[in-house]
Design a protein around this motif. Structure first.
Motif, PDB file in Angstrom:
ATOM      1  N   PRO A   9       0.815  -1.214   0.000  1.00 47.27           N
ATOM      2  CA  PRO A   9       0.000   0.000   0.000  1.00 47.27           C
ATOM      3  C   PRO A   9       0.847   1.263   0.000  1.00 47.27           C
ATOM      4  O   PRO A   9       2.005   1.255   0.392  1.00 47.27           O
ATOM      5  CB  PRO A   9      -0.814  -0.120   1.289  1.00 47.27           C
ATOM      6  CG  PRO A   9      -0.025  -1.013   2.162  1.00 47.27           C
ATOM      7  CD  PRO A   9       0.738  -1.936   1.260  1.00 47.27           C
ATOM      8  N   ALA A  12      -3.454   4.351   0.992  1.00 47.90           N
ATOM      9  CA  ALA A  12      -4.753   3.745   1.283  1.00 47.90           C
ATOM     10  C   ALA A  12      -4.668   2.230   1.165  1.00 47.90           C
ATOM     11  O   ALA A  12      -3.779   1.691   0.511  1.00 47.90           O
ATOM     12  CB  ALA A  12      -5.802   4.280   0.318  1.00 47.90           C
ATOM     13  N   CYS A  13      -5.610   1.555   1.822  1.00 48.36           N
ATOM     14  CA  CYS A  13      -5.725   0.103   1.754  1.00 48.36           C
ATOM     15  C   CYS A  13      -7.126  -0.252   1.263  1.00 48.36           C
ATOM     16  O   CYS A  13      -8.034   0.565   1.320  1.00 48.36           O
ATOM     17  CB  CYS A  13      -5.514  -0.522   3.135  1.00 48.36           C
ATOM     18  SG  CYS A  13      -3.855  -0.339   3.758  1.00 48.36           S
ATOM     19  N   VAL A  14      -7.276  -1.485   0.835  1.00 46.50           N
ATOM     20  CA  VAL A  14      -8.579  -1.973   0.406  1.00 46.50           C
ATOM     21  C   VAL A  14      -9.302  -2.543   1.625  1.00 46.50           C
ATOM     22  O   VAL A  14      -8.735  -3.324   2.382  1.00 46.50           O
ATOM     23  CB  VAL A  14      -8.422  -3.064  -0.671  1.00 46.50           C
ATOM     24  CG1 VAL A  14      -9.763  -3.647  -1.054  1.00 46.50           C
ATOM     25  CG2 VAL A  14      -7.716  -2.510  -1.897  1.00 46.50           C
ATOM     26  N   GLU A  15     -10.558  -2.134   1.818  1.00 48.29           N
ATOM     27  CA  GLU A  15     -11.348  -2.654   2.925  1.00 48.29           C
ATOM     28  C   GLU A  15     -11.792  -4.079   2.622  1.00 48.29           C
ATOM     29  O   GLU A  15     -12.264  -4.371   1.511  1.00 48.29           O
ATOM     30  CB  GLU A  15     -12.569  -1.764   3.155  1.00 48.29           C
ATOM     31  CG  GLU A  15     -13.322  -2.136   4.396  1.00 48.29           C
ATOM     32  CD  GLU A  15     -14.821  -2.045   4.243  1.00 48.29           C
ATOM     33  OE1 GLU A  15     -15.481  -2.341   5.227  1.00 48.29           O
ATOM     34  OE2 GLU A  15     -15.311  -1.719   3.157  1.00 48.29           O
ATOM     35  N   CYS A  48      -6.800   1.932  -4.626  1.00 48.45           N
ATOM     36  CA  CYS A  48      -5.890   2.377  -3.562  1.00 48.45           C
ATOM     37  C   CYS A  48      -4.511   2.816  -4.038  1.00 48.45           C
ATOM     38  O   CYS A  48      -3.650   3.118  -3.204  1.00 48.45           O
ATOM     39  CB  CYS A  48      -5.762   1.293  -2.494  1.00 48.45           C
ATOM     40  SG  CYS A  48      -4.953  -0.213  -3.048  1.00 48.45           S
ATOM     41  N   SER A  49      -4.266   2.837  -5.328  1.00 47.36           N
ATOM     42  CA  SER A  49      -2.973   3.264  -5.889  1.00 47.36           C
ATOM     43  C   SER A  49      -1.779   2.684  -5.128  1.00 47.36           C
ATOM     44  O   SER A  49      -0.960   3.422  -4.588  1.00 47.36           O
ATOM     45  CB  SER A  49      -2.888   4.790  -5.896  1.00 47.36           C
ATOM     46  OG  SER A  49      -3.927   5.342  -6.647  1.00 47.36           O
ATOM     47  N   PRO A  50      -1.662   1.366  -5.095  1.00 43.17           N
ATOM     48  CA  PRO A  50      -0.553   0.764  -4.345  1.00 43.17           C
ATOM     49  C   PRO A  50       0.784   0.987  -5.040  1.00 43.17           C
ATOM     50  O   PRO A  50       0.833   1.298  -6.240  1.00 43.17           O
ATOM     51  CB  PRO A  50      -0.913  -0.722  -4.332  1.00 43.17           C
ATOM     52  CG  PRO A  50      -1.690  -0.927  -5.589  1.00 43.17           C
ATOM     53  CD  PRO A  50      -2.460   0.359  -5.772  1.00 43.17           C
TER      54      PRO A  50
END
Length: 75
Positions: A9, A12-15, A48-50
């Motif tokens: 990440p 942001a992270c994925v819920e 989340c644009s990792p």
């Protein structure tokens, strides 16, 4: 099938609950396995644009042939 998502990440992270609902939407999706893996990878990157992401799909045999597909972003 089994979908494995790995990512590094950035901000942001994925819920997990949203991810579960999203993945269930592919249950009766009329696409090739390779296309589904690429669609999921694109969605993770958009959400989340990792820094880096990889999606791997291990699919059950159809007609005696099992399929394993992996897609990743550039590092």
């Amino acid at each position: 099938g089994k979908i494995t998502i790995r990512y590094v990440p950035d901000r942001a992270c994925v819920e997990s609950k949203s991810l579960k609902i999203y993945l269930f939407s592919f249950r009766n999706h009329p696409s090739f396995h390779e296309e589904v893996v690429n669609i999921i990878l694109d969605a993770v990157v958009k959400a989340c644009s990792p820094r880096w992401a990889e999606v791997e799909g291990d699919f059950m045999p159809r007609g005696g042939i099992s399929i394993s597909v992996k897609a990743a972003t550039d590092q």
